[in-house]
Design a protein around this motif. Structure first.
Motif, PDB file in Angstrom:
ATOM      1  N   LEU A   1     -58.242  31.170  95.355  1.00 29.02           N
ATOM      2  CA  LEU A   1     -58.263  32.155  94.266  1.00 29.02           C
ATOM      3  C   LEU A   1     -57.531  33.432  94.678  1.00 29.02           C
ATOM      4  CD1 LEU A   1     -62.027  31.897  93.172  1.00 29.02           C
ATOM      5  CD2 LEU A   1     -60.048  30.673  92.216  1.00 29.02           C
TER       6      LEU A   1
ATOM      7  N   THR B   1     -56.677  31.442  89.383  1.00 30.22           N
ATOM      8  CA  THR B   1     -56.766  30.264  90.257  1.00 30.22           C
ATOM      9  C   THR B   1     -55.461  30.077  91.030  1.00 30.22           C
ATOM     10  OG1 THR B   1     -56.044  28.854  88.443  1.00 30.22           O
ATOM     11  CG2 THR B   1     -58.415  29.043  88.789  1.00 30.22           C
TER      12      THR B   1
ATOM     13  N   ALA C   1     -55.262  24.175  92.684  1.00 27.82           N
ATOM     14  CA  ALA C   1     -56.735  24.182  92.638  1.00 27.82           C
ATOM     15  C   ALA C   1     -57.246  22.744  92.554  1.00 27.82           C
ATOM     16  CB  ALA C   1     -57.196  24.997  91.439  1.00 27.82           C
TER      17      ALA C   1
END
Ligand code: BES
Ligand code: ZN
Length: 593
Positions: free
Chosen positions: A56, A101, A105
């Motif tokens: 993140l 993100t 991810a």
């Protein structure tokens, strides 16, 4: 600073998240989820709050009143990700984290329009179990923590979102070209059960409390296949007590979905490979539905107790199956499970720690050791307890277990203490310590037999000595029985045998993926060229790991099929989920030559 979950930075001395409020946008062009999450803590607190995060980009952290909160993002660990440590000023009850993100991810898969049935719109879905929520949301990503959630999700106007929540409110006001949908999950769930999918979706009602979602091109087929779901819910309630989650909706995903099903509460996610056209694969729905009790109400505290989720659920699934379709259907399911367990134990080795039920996975990625062991060895243990005390007493025990622990997350040790309290002496009688703590399969494992299954397996095992099913016999086999037969055939056959099987049983053209993949595994492993085209077709389309592992494994057995396997993987890999890619890579590492 006790950290009791080896797969999370969650610290039991710190406040717990009681509620999450997500305000996010799904950006298909950049393949990012952007926005903010507000974490509501269970008490006003100060000092460190450790969260999980993976990949993140954190933009800012503040209290809900506005002042910034200082934080520190530690370097990324391969399994856990990065610890996000917030330093809470005194009296902090809520923190607001703005973030985006990362590019890969692991909890998300972004599909190009070509990967969908409709072919016109992109698609995105999440898969957070076991430890991937942290790649979309900074949070205490341990099943020891349960929270309610609320979410506002903004997406392109033409698309629809579903979540493990709802039913959703009327769409909120939106910016041009976009649409915002709002979801509410009023029941406290662990982070791995948060789920989101966005795509071109339509739905059909199956009962007042059950609905199926799918792309418009598949929704009718899906509604037909799963039409019996209400009856399943009713049977399950008779066995395990009231269904506590209000609605039971299902989403049929595009074929790259890496699992058969995922029990996201109020919105089970399903692979489209279940759409066999004859309702023969609805046992997966029975399984995900059963998790509404075993797994979602009573949850494993950490992945070291994963067998509590899956072992009880497989046992429960077979009880539902038996109630609906009789003992024969349940016996076939137990037999298929036994084959899967034997394969998993052989793959790890009978003395491997990954064949133990209560595991110690510190430093081990749970995705790398995912197998049938917690499912099948776990369900055999539950089945053994049931046999030992008798059904009536055991059914009372299961209900008491669910009532006692519902909406909590527990360890194997807590289960065993409760068992001893309710059914004293049974654990010692069945040898529970060996079952839970030792590798391999204990000698007192129950065997679920039926005369017709015995006949099927000996017929298959007699293949080399000329045993063949008679034409009249074949017509009476259920899909489950045919699967049991195929599973007991030799793994390598000559071309004439393959041809006979395919002509007699019409295997290559089957729409039932369990049967199709079992057959293609035998045929590819036998270097039988007429199926190569179909193997390619399946592997280019389907990303379900359960099918990729045996098919790519079978292709590894001969030089020209190895070449075929490598060539298919090179073309298919970009369309696979990252988890599926990893599984295939681990299978191909064992190819020689
Ligand atoms: N919860 C699992 C899927 C899962 C487990 C995802 C661990 C990630 C980590 C789900 O309930 C499941 O067991 N699915 C099976 C269905 C089968 C056992 C009927 C599957 O996907 O094959
Ligand atoms: Zn399951």
């Amino acid at each position: 600073m006790p950290r009791l979950d080896p797969h999370s930075y969650f610290d039991t001395d710190q406040p717990r998240t009681r509620h999450l409020d997500l305000d996010i946008a799904v950006d298909f062009a950049r393949k990012r989820v952007t926005g903010q999450v507000t974490l509501v803590l269970d008490r006003p607190s100060s000092g460190p709050l450790d969260l999980d995060s993976k990949g993140l980009a954190i933009a800012s952290v503040r209290t809900d009143a506005g002042p910034p909160i200082s934080y520190e993002l530690s370097p990324e660990e391969p399994i856990l990700g990065s610890r996000l440590r917030l330093m809470l000023p005194p009296g902090t009850g809520k923190v607001v984290i703005a973030y985006e993100t990362g590019p890969d991810a692991i909890g998300l898969q972004w599909l190009a329009p070509e990967q969908t049935a409709g072919g016109r719109h992109p698609f995105m879905f999440t898969q957070f179990q076991p430890i991937h929520a942290r790649s979309m949301i900074p949070c205490q990503d341990s099943p020891m923590v349960r929270a309610t959630y609320h979410a506002a999700v903004t997406m392109p106007e033409a698309l629809t979102a579903v979540m493990s929540a709802g039913p959703q409110d009327a769409p909120a006001g939106s910016a041009p070209g976009t649409r915002t949908m709002v979801f509410d999950m009023p029941q406290a769930i662990p982070s791995y059960l948060i789920a989101l999918a966005v795509g071109d979706l339509a739905s059909r009602d199956l009962s007042p409390r059950a609905r199926v979602w799918a792309e418009p091109a598949t929704v009718e087929e899906a509604a037909w296949e799963f039409a019996g779901v209400e009856e399943m819910i009713v049977r399950a309630e008779q066995l395990f007590g009231p269904y506590e989650w209000d609605r039971y909706d299902m989403l049929v995903l595009p074929p790259s979905f890496p699992y058969g099903g995922m029990e996201n509460p109020r919105m089970t996610f399903l692979t489209p490979t279940l759409l066999a056209g004859d309702r023969s694969l609805v046992d997966v729905v029975a399984h995900e539905l059963a998790h509404s009790w075993t797994g979602n109400l009573v949850t494993n505290a950490t992945m070291d107790h994963f067998w509590l989720n899956e072992g009880f659920t497989v046992w429960a699934e077979r009880r539902i199956l038996e109630a609906l379709h009789g003992e024969g259907a349940a016996a076939a399911s137990w037999s298929i499970g036994q084959t899967a367990l034997a394969e998993a134990i052989a793959r790890f080795g009978a003395d491997s720690p990954f064949t133990v039920l209560r595991t110690h996975l510190e430093g081990v990625d749970p995705d790398d050791v995912y197998s049938s062991v917690p499912y099948e060895k776990g369900s055999l243990f539950v089945g053994l307890l049931e046999r030992t005390v008798g059904r009536k007493r055991f059914d009372r025990f299961i209900r008491a277990y669910i009532e006692r622990f519902h909406f909590t997350s527990i360890t194997t040790e807590e289960l065993m203490a409760f068992l001893e309290e309710q059914l004293p002496g049974v654990a010692a009688k069945v040898g529970a310590e060996e079952w839970l703590g030792q590798p391999g399969l204990p000698a007192n494992a129950p065997v679920f037999r039926s005369a017709s299954l015995e006949a099927l397996t000996s017929l298959a095992e007699g293949w080399a000595t000329g045993a063949r099913p008679a034409a009249g016999q074949l017509a009476t086999w259920s899909p489950g029985e045919l699967l049991v037969y195929l599973q007991h055939l030799p793994r390598q056959l000559d071309a004439a045998s393959c041809r006979w099987l395919d002509e007699t049983l019409n295997l290559t053209s089957r729409g039932n993926y369990e049967i199709l993949v079992e057959w293609l595994t035998i045929a590819a492993g036998s270097d039988y060229e007429p199926v190569f085209g179909r193997v390619r077709e399946v592997l280019m389309k389907v990303g379900r790991m359960k099918y990729l592992r045996p098919l790519y494994g079978a292709l590894g057995k001969h030089p020209r099929t190895r070449k075929l396997g490598r060539e298919i993987f090179a073309a298919a890999a970009p369309t696979y989920h990252a988890l599926s890619r990893r599984v295939v890579e681990s299978v191909m590492e064992k190819y020689d030559g």
